[in-house]
Design an enzyme around this catalytic site. Sequence first.
Site, mmCIF file in Angstrom:
data_model
loop_
_atom_site.group_PDB
_atom_site.id
_atom_site.type_symbol
_atom_site.label_atom_id
_atom_site.label_comp_id
_atom_site.label_asym_id
_atom_site.label_seq_id
_atom_site.Cartn_x
_atom_site.Cartn_y
_atom_site.Cartn_z
ATOM 1 N N HIS A 1 44.529 -36.330 18.916
ATOM 2 C CA HIS A 1 44.757 -36.821 17.557
ATOM 3 C C HIS A 1 45.986 -37.716 17.498
ATOM 4 O O HIS A 1 46.800 -37.716 18.415
ATOM 5 C CB HIS A 1 44.956 -35.634 16.597
ATOM 6 C CG HIS A 1 46.148 -34.805 16.964
ATOM 7 N ND1 HIS A 1 46.116 -33.867 17.974
ATOM 8 C CD2 HIS A 1 47.421 -34.795 16.490
ATOM 9 C CE1 HIS A 1 47.308 -33.306 18.106
ATOM 10 N NE2 HIS A 1 48.128 -33.862 17.224
ATOM 11 N N HIS B 1 50.621 -42.234 18.579
ATOM 12 C CA HIS B 1 50.265 -41.902 19.957
ATOM 13 C C HIS B 1 49.271 -40.751 19.987
ATOM 14 O O HIS B 1 49.093 -40.044 18.991
ATOM 15 C CB HIS B 1 51.521 -41.510 20.749
ATOM 16 C CG HIS B 1 52.096 -40.199 20.321
ATOM 17 N ND1 HIS B 1 52.886 -40.061 19.185
ATOM 18 C CD2 HIS B 1 51.982 -38.947 20.843
ATOM 19 C CE1 HIS B 1 53.230 -38.795 19.044
ATOM 20 N NE2 HIS B 1 52.696 -38.089 20.036
#
Length: 172
Positions: free
Chosen positions: A37, A118
């Site tokens: 995620h 990220h």
Amino acid sequence: MKNLKYGIAIFPSKEIQDVANSYRKRYDPNYKNIPPHITLKERFKVNTDEIDQLAKELNKIAADMEPFEIEIHKVSSFSPVTNTVYLKVAPNESLTYLNEKMHQGIFPSEQQYAFVPHITISQDLSEDEHSDVYGSMKMLTFDLKDTVDRFQLLYQLEDGTWTVYETFKFGQ
């Protein structure tokens, strides 16, 4: 009135999740707790009676958003702050906007780290393991693209796993 830990994240496409998981299986001890995620808002505590108010606000934020593209071309690391290696999401105004909106108004405003979009692929490794993993991966290039059209409000269960509380689709 119970205090639960919540977080807000974007789950990328299955293709990107598969790439991330190919590394996470080996290098991320949280592999089983949450799918790959992009964190929009780090974990925060909220009373269960306040969550409906937060969900209304998240609905408003999502309604004002249009789907947008993300791209991933390489890995990076948060070393020396933490021994985390991640798929670096190219800078993106929409992600930055979402992160900012989720730290204003009724949302808890504290942020432990600056926002760096990220997808974590390794964490909590020893110094040597981190050096090896990052050293072998920083030469890799990726050509991953995805259209983001939603984000999720998650909550953490007692066993450490994260579950979706509600999904917010853009433009609705």
